[in-house]
Design a protein around this motif. Structure first.
Motif, short mmCIF file in Angstrom:
data_model
loop_
_atom_site.label_atom_id
_atom_site.label_comp_id
_atom_site.label_asym_id
_atom_site.label_seq_id
_atom_site.Cartn_x
_atom_site.Cartn_y
_atom_site.Cartn_z
N ALA A 68 -12.87 -6.18 -8.29
CA ALA A 68 -12.02 -5.98 -9.46
C ALA A 68 -11.32 -4.63 -9.35
CB ALA A 68 -12.87 -6.03 -10.72
N ALA A 69 -10.12 -4.55 -9.87
CA ALA A 69 -9.32 -3.32 -9.78
C ALA A 69 -10.03 -2.11 -10.37
CB ALA A 69 -7.96 -3.52 -10.47
N GLU A 70 -10.78 -2.31 -11.44
CA GLU A 70 -11.44 -1.17 -12.08
C GLU A 70 -12.61 -0.63 -11.28
OE1 GLU A 70 -12.77 -5.02 -13.99
OE2 GLU A 70 -10.84 -4.10 -13.71
N LEU A 71 -13.01 -1.32 -10.22
CA LEU A 71 -14.11 -0.85 -9.36
C LEU A 71 -13.63 -0.04 -8.17
CD1 LEU A 71 -16.45 -3.97 -9.31
CD2 LEU A 71 -16.66 -1.89 -10.69
N VAL A 72 -12.31 0.00 -7.93
CA VAL A 72 -11.77 0.74 -6.79
C VAL A 72 -11.82 2.23 -7.08
CG1 VAL A 72 -9.73 1.17 -5.37
CG2 VAL A 72 -10.31 -1.16 -6.07
N ASP A 73 -12.27 2.99 -6.10
CA ASP A 73 -12.34 4.45 -6.22
C ASP A 73 -11.66 5.08 -5.01
OD1 ASP A 73 -13.00 6.89 -7.34
OD2 ASP A 73 -15.09 6.83 -6.71
N VAL A 74 -10.99 6.19 -5.23
CA VAL A 74 -10.40 6.95 -4.12
C VAL A 74 -11.52 7.82 -3.56
CG1 VAL A 74 -8.69 8.66 -3.43
CG2 VAL A 74 -8.11 6.94 -5.16
N LEU A 75 -11.90 7.54 -2.33
CA LEU A 75 -12.97 8.28 -1.68
C LEU A 75 -12.49 9.64 -1.23
CD1 LEU A 75 -15.74 8.57 -0.28
CD2 LEU A 75 -14.78 7.29 1.64
N ALA A 76 -11.34 9.65 -0.55
CA ALA A 76 -10.78 10.90 -0.02
C ALA A 76 -9.30 10.70 0.20
CB ALA A 76 -11.46 11.28 1.29
N GLY B 123 -5.57 13.08 1.60
CA GLY B 123 -4.99 14.31 2.12
C GLY B 123 -3.64 13.98 2.69
N PRO B 124 -3.00 14.98 3.26
CA PRO B 124 -1.70 14.71 3.87
C PRO B 124 -1.85 13.66 4.98
CG PRO B 124 -2.14 17.06 3.76
CD PRO B 124 -3.41 16.36 3.38
N GLY B 125 -1.24 12.53 4.78
CA GLY B 125 -1.23 11.51 5.81
C GLY B 125 -2.35 10.50 5.77
N PHE B 126 -3.22 10.52 4.74
CA PHE B 126 -4.25 9.50 4.66
C PHE B 126 -4.79 9.34 3.24
CE2 PHE B 126 -7.14 13.04 4.63
CZ PHE B 126 -8.29 12.57 4.00
N VAL B 127 -5.34 8.18 2.99
CA VAL B 127 -6.10 7.92 1.77
C VAL B 127 -7.16 6.88 2.11
CG1 VAL B 127 -4.48 6.17 0.94
CG2 VAL B 127 -5.96 7.31 -0.69
N GLY C 210 0.48 15.11 -4.28
CA GLY C 210 -0.79 14.75 -3.67
C GLY C 210 -1.55 13.69 -4.46
N LEU C 211 -0.97 13.23 -5.56
CA LEU C 211 -1.65 12.22 -6.38
C LEU C 211 -1.70 10.89 -5.66
CD1 LEU C 211 -0.19 13.02 -9.90
CD2 LEU C 211 -2.44 13.61 -9.01
N VAL C 212 -2.80 10.18 -5.90
CA VAL C 212 -3.03 8.89 -5.26
C VAL C 212 -3.21 7.84 -6.34
CG1 VAL C 212 -4.57 7.59 -3.77
CG2 VAL C 212 -4.19 10.01 -3.33
N GLY C 213 -2.47 6.76 -6.20
CA GLY C 213 -2.65 5.63 -7.10
C GLY C 213 -3.47 4.56 -6.40
N VAL C 214 -3.75 3.51 -7.14
CA VAL C 214 -4.46 2.37 -6.56
C VAL C 214 -3.52 1.17 -6.65
CG1 VAL C 214 -6.47 0.86 -6.70
CG2 VAL C 214 -6.70 3.29 -7.26
N PRO C 215 -2.77 0.92 -5.56
CA PRO C 215 -1.86 -0.22 -5.56
C PRO C 215 -2.64 -1.54 -5.73
CG PRO C 215 -1.43 1.22 -3.68
CD PRO C 215 -2.71 1.69 -4.33
N ALA C 216 -1.96 -2.54 -6.26
CA ALA C 216 -2.59 -3.84 -6.53
C ALA C 216 -3.19 -4.49 -5.29
CB ALA C 216 -1.57 -4.78 -7.17
N ALA C 217 -2.67 -4.15 -4.11
CA ALA C 217 -3.18 -4.74 -2.87
C ALA C 217 -4.58 -4.24 -2.51
CB ALA C 217 -2.22 -4.45 -1.71
N LEU D 252 0.85 -1.19 0.00
CA LEU D 252 0.00 0.00 0.00
C LEU D 252 0.88 1.24 0.00
CD1 LEU D 252 -2.64 -1.17 2.62
CD2 LEU D 252 -2.81 -1.25 0.12
N ALA D 253 0.31 2.38 -0.35
CA ALA D 253 1.10 3.62 -0.42
C ALA D 253 0.24 4.81 -0.02
CB ALA D 253 1.64 3.82 -1.83
#
Length: 101
Positions: free
Chosen positions: A43-51, A53-57, A28-35, A20-21
């Motif tokens: 499925a990976a294509e269903l994962v969404d970044v909800l929120a 910020g500094p220190g959390f995702v 400030g960009l957020v990726g979606v790690p394979a984990a 995880l990252a």
């Protein structure tokens, strides 16, 4: 860094943070790690970044129609500084939510 999985009607579960990252500190960009889809069991294509910020995702399953997840709403609300209303069908969080700090 620690990771917590919030499942509806269950206590928060600490999960391994391996693979995880956090958001990129420079952009400030957020990726979606394979984990992430593995932990959310989707499925990976269903994962969404909800929120993020500094220190959390926080990640969730896009357009999930599962059960309402009040514990996740409280955790994400505290981190992101937003409020969720249980009586607002369009604003509640449903299904599993993964929070990384």
């Amino acid at each position: 860094m620690n990771a917590t999985l919030y499942l509806p009607h269950q206590p928060p579960q600490p999960v391994p943070a391996d693979g995880l990252a956090m958001p990129d500190p420079a952009t400030g960009l957020v990726g979606v790690p394979a984990a992430v889809p593995i932990l959310l069991e989707c499925a990976a294509e269903l994962v969404d970044v909800l929120a993020s910020g500094p220190g959390f995702v926080a990640y969730l399953i896009f357009d999930c129609e599962g059960e309402v997840n009040p514990a996740a709403m409280a955790a994400v609300g505290e981190l992101a500084g937003v409020g969720f209303e249980l009586d607002d069908e369009d604003a509640v969080l449903r299904g599993p939510v993964l929070v990384i700090r």
